[in-house]
Scaffold this motif. Structure first.
Motif, PDB file in Angstrom:
ATOM      1  N   ASP A 115      17.897 -15.151  -8.525  1.00  0.00           N
ATOM      2  CA  ASP A 115      17.654 -14.467  -7.250  1.00  0.00           C
ATOM      3  C   ASP A 115      16.211 -14.686  -6.805  1.00  0.00           C
ATOM      4  O   ASP A 115      15.273 -14.557  -7.603  1.00  0.00           O
ATOM      5  CB  ASP A 115      17.900 -12.959  -7.382  1.00  0.00           C
ATOM      6  CG  ASP A 115      19.372 -12.607  -7.490  1.00  0.00           C
ATOM      7  OD1 ASP A 115      20.215 -13.501  -7.276  1.00  0.00           O
ATOM      8  OD2 ASP A 115      19.679 -11.432  -7.789  1.00  0.00           O
ATOM      9  N   GLN A 116      16.026 -15.007  -5.534  1.00  0.00           N
ATOM     10  CA  GLN A 116      14.696 -15.170  -4.944  1.00  0.00           C
ATOM     11  C   GLN A 116      14.493 -14.024  -3.969  1.00  0.00           C
ATOM     12  O   GLN A 116      15.255 -13.877  -3.007  1.00  0.00           O
ATOM     13  CB  GLN A 116      14.584 -16.514  -4.220  1.00  0.00           C
ATOM     14  CG  GLN A 116      13.209 -16.814  -3.649  1.00  0.00           C
ATOM     15  CD  GLN A 116      12.224 -17.304  -4.701  1.00  0.00           C
ATOM     16  OE1 GLN A 116      12.631 -17.792  -5.753  1.00  0.00           O
ATOM     17  NE2 GLN A 116      10.936 -17.180  -4.421  1.00  0.00           N
ATOM     18  N   ASP A 117      13.474 -13.195  -4.200  1.00  0.00           N
ATOM     19  CA  ASP A 117      13.311 -11.968  -3.426  1.00  0.00           C
ATOM     20  C   ASP A 117      11.856 -11.710  -3.077  1.00  0.00           C
ATOM     21  O   ASP A 117      10.937 -12.208  -3.740  1.00  0.00           O
ATOM     22  CB  ASP A 117      13.809 -10.752  -4.226  1.00  0.00           C
ATOM     23  CG  ASP A 117      15.251 -10.872  -4.667  1.00  0.00           C
ATOM     24  OD1 ASP A 117      16.095 -11.242  -3.832  1.00  0.00           O
ATOM     25  OD2 ASP A 117      15.532 -10.589  -5.854  1.00  0.00           O
ATOM     26  N   ILE A 118      11.674 -10.881  -2.054  1.00  0.00           N
ATOM     27  CA  ILE A 118      10.409 -10.186  -1.825  1.00  0.00           C
ATOM     28  C   ILE A 118      10.679  -8.725  -2.151  1.00  0.00           C
ATOM     29  O   ILE A 118      11.628  -8.129  -1.625  1.00  0.00           O
ATOM     30  CB  ILE A 118       9.907 -10.366  -0.386  1.00  0.00           C
ATOM     31  CG1 ILE A 118       9.415 -11.807  -0.184  1.00  0.00           C
ATOM     32  CG2 ILE A 118       8.784  -9.375  -0.072  1.00  0.00           C
ATOM     33  CD1 ILE A 118       8.944 -12.123   1.225  1.00  0.00           C
ATOM     34  N   VAL A 119       9.853  -8.148  -3.035  1.00  0.00           N
ATOM     35  CA  VAL A 119      10.130  -6.822  -3.579  1.00  0.00           C
ATOM     36  C   VAL A 119       8.926  -5.908  -3.390  1.00  0.00           C
ATOM     37  O   VAL A 119       7.781  -6.304  -3.641  1.00  0.00           O
ATOM     38  CB  VAL A 119      10.483  -6.901  -5.081  1.00  0.00           C
ATOM     39  CG1 VAL A 119      10.926  -5.534  -5.592  1.00  0.00           C
ATOM     40  CG2 VAL A 119      11.574  -7.938  -5.329  1.00  0.00           C
ATOM     41  N   PHE A 120       9.202  -4.677  -2.949  1.00  0.00           N
ATOM     42  CA  PHE A 120       8.199  -3.620  -2.840  1.00  0.00           C
ATOM     43  C   PHE A 120       8.382  -2.712  -4.064  1.00  0.00           C
ATOM     44  O   PHE A 120       9.431  -2.079  -4.217  1.00  0.00           O
ATOM     45  CB  PHE A 120       8.401  -2.808  -1.564  1.00  0.00           C
ATOM     46  CG  PHE A 120       8.151  -3.570  -0.285  1.00  0.00           C
ATOM     47  CD1 PHE A 120       7.083  -3.230   0.538  1.00  0.00           C
ATOM     48  CD2 PHE A 120       8.985  -4.606   0.110  1.00  0.00           C
ATOM     49  CE1 PHE A 120       6.853  -3.910   1.730  1.00  0.00           C
ATOM     50  CE2 PHE A 120       8.766  -5.297   1.295  1.00  0.00           C
ATOM     51  CZ  PHE A 120       7.692  -4.950   2.102  1.00  0.00           C
ATOM     52  N   VAL A 121       7.376  -2.639  -4.928  1.00  0.00           N
ATOM     53  CA  VAL A 121       7.496  -1.952  -6.215  1.00  0.00           C
ATOM     54  C   VAL A 121       6.672  -0.668  -6.221  1.00  0.00           C
ATOM     55  O   VAL A 121       5.526  -0.649  -5.757  1.00  0.00           O
ATOM     56  CB  VAL A 121       7.021  -2.869  -7.365  1.00  0.00           C
ATOM     57  CG1 VAL A 121       7.067  -2.133  -8.700  1.00  0.00           C
ATOM     58  CG2 VAL A 121       7.871  -4.130  -7.417  1.00  0.00           C
ATOM     59  N   ARG A 122       7.268   0.392  -6.783  1.00  0.00           N
ATOM     60  CA  ARG A 122       6.547   1.653  -6.965  1.00  0.00           C
ATOM     61  C   ARG A 122       7.140   2.396  -8.165  1.00  0.00           C
ATOM     62  O   ARG A 122       8.350   2.504  -8.306  1.00  0.00           O
ATOM     63  CB  ARG A 122       6.658   2.535  -5.720  1.00  0.00           C
ATOM     64  CG  ARG A 122       5.940   3.893  -5.851  1.00  0.00           C
ATOM     65  CD  ARG A 122       6.161   4.733  -4.602  1.00  0.00           C
ATOM     66  NE  ARG A 122       5.539   6.048  -4.699  1.00  0.00           N
ATOM     67  CZ  ARG A 122       4.298   6.319  -4.317  1.00  0.00           C
ATOM     68  NH1 ARG A 122       3.557   5.355  -3.804  1.00  0.00           N
ATOM     69  NH2 ARG A 122       3.794   7.529  -4.432  1.00  0.00           N
ATOM     70  N   GLY A 123       6.268   2.911  -9.035  1.00  0.00           N
ATOM     71  CA  GLY A 123       6.714   3.756 -10.138  1.00  0.00           C
ATOM     72  C   GLY A 123       7.531   3.027 -11.182  1.00  0.00           C
ATOM     73  O   GLY A 123       8.481   3.596 -11.730  1.00  0.00           O
ATOM     74  N   ASN A 124       7.170   1.795 -11.496  1.00  0.00           N
ATOM     75  CA  ASN A 124       7.920   1.047 -12.501  1.00  0.00           C
ATOM     76  C   ASN A 124       7.827   1.742 -13.857  1.00  0.00           C
ATOM     77  O   ASN A 124       6.748   2.105 -14.317  1.00  0.00           O
ATOM     78  CB  ASN A 124       7.371  -0.375 -12.616  1.00  0.00           C
ATOM     79  CG  ASN A 124       8.229  -1.264 -13.488  1.00  0.00           C
ATOM     80  OD1 ASN A 124       9.434  -1.052 -13.613  1.00  0.00           O
ATOM     81  ND2 ASN A 124       7.616  -2.274 -14.091  1.00  0.00           N
ATOM     82  N   GLY A 125       8.980   1.936 -14.498  1.00  0.00           N
ATOM     83  CA  GLY A 125       9.021   2.624 -15.777  1.00  0.00           C
ATOM     84  C   GLY A 125       9.092   4.128 -15.658  1.00  0.00           C
ATOM     85  O   GLY A 125       9.209   4.830 -16.669  1.00  0.00           O
ATOM     86  N   VAL A 126       9.043   4.630 -14.430  1.00  0.00           N
ATOM     87  CA  VAL A 126       9.092   6.076 -14.191  1.00  0.00           C
ATOM     88  C   VAL A 126      10.295   6.441 -13.322  1.00  0.00           C
ATOM     89  O   VAL A 126      11.059   7.355 -13.641  1.00  0.00           O
ATOM     90  CB  VAL A 126       7.795   6.573 -13.516  1.00  0.00           C
ATOM     91  CG1 VAL A 126       7.878   8.069 -13.233  1.00  0.00           C
ATOM     92  CG2 VAL A 126       6.587   6.257 -14.384  1.00  0.00           C
ATOM     93  N   GLU A 127      10.462   5.699 -12.228  1.00  0.00           N
ATOM     94  CA  GLU A 127      11.538   5.986 -11.289  1.00  0.00           C
ATOM     95  C   GLU A 127      12.863   5.391 -11.768  1.00  0.00           C
ATOM     96  O   GLU A 127      12.893   4.440 -12.554  1.00  0.00           O
ATOM     97  CB  GLU A 127      11.200   5.407  -9.908  1.00  0.00           C
ATOM     98  CG  GLU A 127       9.903   5.923  -9.308  1.00  0.00           C
ATOM     99  CD  GLU A 127       9.997   7.371  -8.873  1.00  0.00           C
ATOM    100  OE1 GLU A 127      11.129   7.886  -8.753  1.00  0.00           O
ATOM    101  OE2 GLU A 127       8.939   7.986  -8.658  1.00  0.00           O
ATOM    102  N   ILE A 128      13.973   5.974 -11.274  1.00  0.00           N
ATOM    103  CA  ILE A 128      15.293   5.412 -11.561  1.00  0.00           C
ATOM    104  C   ILE A 128      15.366   3.976 -11.066  1.00  0.00           C
ATOM    105  O   ILE A 128      15.907   3.092 -11.726  1.00  0.00           O
ATOM    106  CB  ILE A 128      16.393   6.275 -10.913  1.00  0.00           C
ATOM    107  CG1 ILE A 128      16.499   7.620 -11.633  1.00  0.00           C
ATOM    108  CG2 ILE A 128      17.740   5.560 -10.933  1.00  0.00           C
ATOM    109  CD1 ILE A 128      17.498   8.568 -11.008  1.00  0.00           C
ATOM    110  N   SER A 129      14.801   3.744  -9.875  1.00  0.00           N
ATOM    111  CA  SER A 129      14.665   2.390  -9.338  1.00  0.00           C
ATOM    112  C   SER A 129      13.225   2.198  -8.903  1.00  0.00           C
ATOM    113  O   SER A 129      12.721   2.970  -8.084  1.00  0.00           O
ATOM    114  CB  SER A 129      15.593   2.170  -8.138  1.00  0.00           C
ATOM    115  OG  SER A 129      15.275   0.950  -7.478  1.00  0.00           O
ATOM    116  N   PRO A 130      12.524   1.191  -9.430  1.00  0.00           N
ATOM    117  CA  PRO A 130      11.139   0.960  -9.015  1.00  0.00           C
ATOM    118  C   PRO A 130      11.010   0.220  -7.693  1.00  0.00           C
ATOM    119  O   PRO A 130       9.912  -0.178  -7.318  1.00  0.00           O
ATOM    120  CB  PRO A 130      10.578   0.120 -10.171  1.00  0.00           C
ATOM    121  CG  PRO A 130      11.756  -0.635 -10.676  1.00  0.00           C
ATOM    122  CD  PRO A 130      12.939   0.281 -10.513  1.00  0.00           C
ATOM    123  N   VAL A 131      12.123   0.016  -6.989  1.00  0.00           N
ATOM    124  CA  VAL A 131      12.081  -0.591  -5.663  1.00  0.00           C
ATOM    125  C   VAL A 131      11.927   0.523  -4.635  1.00  0.00           C
ATOM    126  O   VAL A 131      12.693   1.491  -4.638  1.00  0.00           O
ATOM    127  CB  VAL A 131      13.357  -1.411  -5.385  1.00  0.00           C
ATOM    128  CG1 VAL A 131      13.375  -1.916  -3.947  1.00  0.00           C
ATOM    129  CG2 VAL A 131      13.448  -2.584  -6.351  1.00  0.00           C
TER     130      VAL A 131
END
Length: 274
Positions: A115-131
């Motif tokens: 998959d080739q994506d542009i991703v907005f990340v927040r709270g990786n390892g904390v949130e259910i989804s870090p997107v």
């Protein structure tokens, strides 16, 4: 086909999931500026590895919850940087468990190697989804088109906001592998979406420029360079998920006044507490 439940939908092999059609800029009210501000990291990259494991049971009350680890090779950063330089591993709730079931949570993206994506990340390892925004912060990039996580076209309005347009006809039925099982996701299209007169369907080149301009409008080069790196999650790191606790119903204030339907208009009857 049997469907069981574990804090969300657990689906078994071969189940076809119908996804209702929706057309909105962002169903949760998130606009482009919100996406940019909320993200710790905005990058373009390619999925190079997808792994799975359950959370650790470290104490009473913890549950073994399946999670998916998605590793991207970063080709370009628009905002922030990864603690692992050109790689970042994101952890998502969901995936195969140890009993042969698969946990799929609505709003949490699914990934395949390549998959080739542009991703907005927040709270990786904390949130259910870090997107950011559940799945609104994931944009699929192909040779000449940009699509949402759900394979809708991405359009740019004259006010600088993004709209999600028609679904990609070739992706209305998609088969994905999750662990050792395959799932077919089908999209039900009820009506064609007509783009507003001021909207432009974005190409990858146009979307990259729009995103870069949006970041530069909100952050100076000095501010961008001072951002803390977004943490890449390691599979061997211990983590636990606590069992969901019941929440008491909100208190309801007593009714002090009530309209008497038998009384003349504009007359209120008062009920007093004993």
């Amino acid at each position: 086909m049997k469907v069981t439940t574990l804090a969300a939908a657990i689906l078994t092999l071969g189940l076809a999931i119908a996804i209702p059609q929706s057309h909105a800029s962002h169903a949760d009210g998130t606009n482009t500026s919100d996406l940019v501000h909320k993200a710790d990291l905005i990058f373009e990259g390619k999925v190079v590895e997808v792994d799975y494991r359950t959370s650790d049971v470290l104490q009473a009350g913890d549950v073994a919850m399946p999670h998916t680890y998605v590793t991207y090779e970063i080709s370009r950063s628009f905002k922030g940087r990864s603690s692992q330089d050109k790689l970042i591993t994101l952890r998502f709730r969901g995936g195969p468990d140890d009993a042969g079931n698969t946990l799929i949570i609505p709003g949490v993206p699914l990934f395949q190697v390549g998959d080739q994506d542009i991703v907005f990340v927040r709270g990786n390892g904390v949130e259910i989804s870090p997107v950011v925004g559940g799945n609104f912060g994931r944009f699929r990039i192909s040779k000449d088109a940009v699509h949402s996580d759900a394979w809708q076209e991405i359009w740019l309005r004259s006010n600088g906001q993004l709209d999600q347009g028609n679904f990609n006809e070739e992706k209305k039925s998609v088969t994905l592998r999750i662990g050792i099982k395959e799932f077919t996701f089908e999209t039900e299209t009820k009506a064609e979406w007509t783009p507003p007169a001021d909207a432009t369907k974005l190409t990858p080149v146009q979307f990259r420029k729009f995103l870069s301009d949006s970041v530069n409008q909100h952050y100076t080069p000095q501010a961008l360079s001072s951002l803390k790196p977004a943490q890449s999650v390691q599979m061997h790191e211990q983590f636990a998920v606590g069992k969901a606790k019941p929440v008491a119903a909100p208190a309801v204030a007593p009714v002090l006044k009530k309209l008497d339907l038998e009384a003349p208009p504009h007359v209120e009857m008062t009920i007093h507490k004993d």
